[in-house]
Design an enzyme around this catalytic site. Sequence first.
Site, PDB file in Angstrom:
ATOM      1  N   CYS A 125       0.849  -1.189   0.000  1.00  0.00           N
ATOM      2  CA  CYS A 125       0.000   0.000   0.000  1.00  0.00           C
ATOM      3  C   CYS A 125       0.886   1.241   0.000  1.00  0.00           C
ATOM      4  O   CYS A 125       1.782   1.364   0.840  1.00  0.00           O
ATOM      5  CB  CYS A 125      -0.899  -0.013   1.240  1.00  0.00           C
ATOM      6  SG  CYS A 125      -1.905   1.470   1.423  1.00  0.00           S
ATOM      7  N   CYS A 152       0.409   3.262   3.505  1.00  0.00           N
ATOM      8  CA  CYS A 152       0.890   2.795   4.815  1.00  0.00           C
ATOM      9  C   CYS A 152       1.977   1.734   4.757  1.00  0.00           C
ATOM     10  O   CYS A 152       2.552   1.384   5.784  1.00  0.00           O
ATOM     11  CB  CYS A 152      -0.280   2.275   5.650  1.00  0.00           C
ATOM     12  SG  CYS A 152      -0.920   0.660   5.122  1.00  0.00           S
ATOM     13  N   CYS A 157      -6.939  -4.472 -19.189  1.00  0.00           N
ATOM     14  CA  CYS A 157      -8.024  -3.567 -18.786  1.00  0.00           C
ATOM     15  C   CYS A 157      -7.528  -2.146 -18.547  1.00  0.00           C
ATOM     16  O   CYS A 157      -8.337  -1.241 -18.368  1.00  0.00           O
ATOM     17  CB  CYS A 157      -8.722  -4.099 -17.529  1.00  0.00           C
ATOM     18  SG  CYS A 157      -7.716  -4.008 -16.032  1.00  0.00           S
ATOM     19  N   CYS A 168      -7.176  -1.290   1.512  1.00  0.00           N
ATOM     20  CA  CYS A 168      -6.112  -1.788   2.380  1.00  0.00           C
ATOM     21  C   CYS A 168      -6.712  -2.031   3.757  1.00  0.00           C
ATOM     22  O   CYS A 168      -7.349  -1.136   4.331  1.00  0.00           O
ATOM     23  CB  CYS A 168      -4.992  -0.759   2.457  1.00  0.00           C
ATOM     24  SG  CYS A 168      -3.709  -1.188   3.660  1.00  0.00           S
ATOM     25  N   CYS A 207      -5.028   0.470   6.603  1.00  0.00           N
ATOM     26  CA  CYS A 207      -5.288   1.906   6.718  1.00  0.00           C
ATOM     27  C   CYS A 207      -6.606   2.353   6.084  1.00  0.00           C
ATOM     28  O   CYS A 207      -6.983   3.519   6.203  1.00  0.00           O
ATOM     29  CB  CYS A 207      -4.132   2.705   6.124  1.00  0.00           C
ATOM     30  SG  CYS A 207      -3.976   2.614   4.328  1.00  0.00           S
ATOM     31  N   HIS A 266      -8.305   3.279  -0.470  1.00  0.00           N
ATOM     32  CA  HIS A 266      -8.898   2.691  -1.675  1.00  0.00           C
ATOM     33  C   HIS A 266      -7.787   2.175  -2.583  1.00  0.00           C
ATOM     34  O   HIS A 266      -6.813   2.870  -2.868  1.00  0.00           O
ATOM     35  CB  HIS A 266      -9.713   3.759  -2.415  1.00  0.00           C
ATOM     36  CG  HIS A 266     -10.232   3.326  -3.740  1.00  0.00           C
ATOM     37  ND1 HIS A 266     -11.320   2.501  -3.872  1.00  0.00           N
ATOM     38  CD2 HIS A 266      -9.821   3.613  -4.987  1.00  0.00           C
ATOM     39  CE1 HIS A 266     -11.559   2.293  -5.169  1.00  0.00           C
ATOM     40  NE2 HIS A 266     -10.648   2.963  -5.862  1.00  0.00           N
ATOM     41  N   HIS A 311     -11.015  -2.285  -7.380  1.00  0.00           N
ATOM     42  CA  HIS A 311     -12.211  -3.136  -7.281  1.00  0.00           C
ATOM     43  C   HIS A 311     -11.849  -4.573  -7.634  1.00  0.00           C
ATOM     44  O   HIS A 311     -10.851  -4.814  -8.301  1.00  0.00           O
ATOM     45  CB  HIS A 311     -13.310  -2.638  -8.233  1.00  0.00           C
ATOM     46  CG  HIS A 311     -13.878  -1.321  -7.808  1.00  0.00           C
ATOM     47  ND1 HIS A 311     -13.311  -0.124  -8.175  1.00  0.00           N
ATOM     48  CD2 HIS A 311     -14.953  -1.027  -7.043  1.00  0.00           C
ATOM     49  CE1 HIS A 311     -14.022   0.868  -7.639  1.00  0.00           C
ATOM     50  NE2 HIS A 311     -15.017   0.344  -6.950  1.00  0.00           N
ATOM     51  N   ASP A 338      -8.207 -16.957 -17.273  1.00  0.00           N
ATOM     52  CA  ASP A 338      -7.633 -18.251 -16.927  1.00  0.00           C
ATOM     53  C   ASP A 338      -6.715 -18.101 -15.715  1.00  0.00           C
ATOM     54  O   ASP A 338      -5.495 -18.128 -15.825  1.00  0.00           O
ATOM     55  CB  ASP A 338      -6.867 -18.815 -18.126  1.00  0.00           C
ATOM     56  CG  ASP A 338      -6.352 -20.215 -17.871  1.00  0.00           C
ATOM     57  OD1 ASP A 338      -6.910 -20.913 -17.005  1.00  0.00           O
ATOM     58  OD2 ASP A 338      -5.381 -20.605 -18.545  1.00  0.00           O
ATOM     59  N   ARG A 381     -10.520 -10.895 -10.678  1.00  0.00           N
ATOM     60  CA  ARG A 381      -9.598  -9.874 -11.179  1.00  0.00           C
ATOM     61  C   ARG A 381      -9.623  -8.713 -10.201  1.00  0.00           C
ATOM     62  O   ARG A 381     -10.607  -7.990 -10.101  1.00  0.00           O
ATOM     63  CB  ARG A 381      -9.992  -9.398 -12.571  1.00  0.00           C
ATOM     64  CG  ARG A 381      -9.107  -8.253 -13.097  1.00  0.00           C
ATOM     65  CD  ARG A 381      -9.439  -7.885 -14.531  1.00  0.00           C
ATOM     66  NE  ARG A 381     -10.806  -7.482 -14.734  1.00  0.00           N
ATOM     67  CZ  ARG A 381     -11.252  -6.215 -14.732  1.00  0.00           C
ATOM     68  NH1 ARG A 381     -10.413  -5.228 -14.514  1.00  0.00           N
ATOM     69  NH2 ARG A 381     -12.530  -5.960 -14.933  1.00  0.00           N
ATOM     70  N   CYS A 386      -8.617  -5.386  -9.840  1.00  0.00           N
ATOM     71  CA  CYS A 386      -8.254  -4.277 -10.718  1.00  0.00           C
ATOM     72  C   CYS A 386      -7.800  -3.131  -9.813  1.00  0.00           C
ATOM     73  O   CYS A 386      -8.613  -2.471  -9.170  1.00  0.00           O
ATOM     74  CB  CYS A 386      -9.480  -3.893 -11.551  1.00  0.00           C
ATOM     75  SG  CYS A 386      -9.177  -2.597 -12.743  1.00  0.00           S
TER      76      CYS A 386
END
Length: 149
Positions: free
Chosen positions: A56, A59, A74, A105, A108, A111, A114, A122, A128, A130
């Site tokens: 992160c 933190c 993506c 996280c 802390c 964000h 998602h 596979d 996933r 992202c």
Amino acid sequence: MSEHSTSQKPYAVQRTDEEWRAALTPAEYKVLRQAGTEPAFRGEYTDTKTHGVYSCRACGAELFRSDTKFESHCGWPSFYSPLAGDSVEFIEDRSFGMKRVEVRCASCGSHLGHVFEGEGYDTPTDQRYCINSISLRLEPDDSASASEA
């Protein structure tokens, strides 16, 4: 993070809003503390193949290993599993008229991005994660060479 459900969990890393603003760049603050999204295909780790641990950026908590990173095309780094089950937390996100699962996280509350399921990649988990590059910091393995970056 006003458009997102808030966690009732007390985080191990606690800072005031002023302290977060002082510790992070404006772009980092927007993503990590306000649940923003960096532009697709512009993040520093989108195409990175360096071996190591992703932590992160807010933190320093370890979140993902490079061996779970995969190419989803993506526009953001994608992982199929966090480093440990309790390193991230999941929050229902109903922003922008969608129902998604936000990944934060667990240390802390910042964000990260998602998580999506059932997209047909596979991978061992069919998930996933992202994740915004700006939410992460890569610590290369000692054996990783600079040419892998």
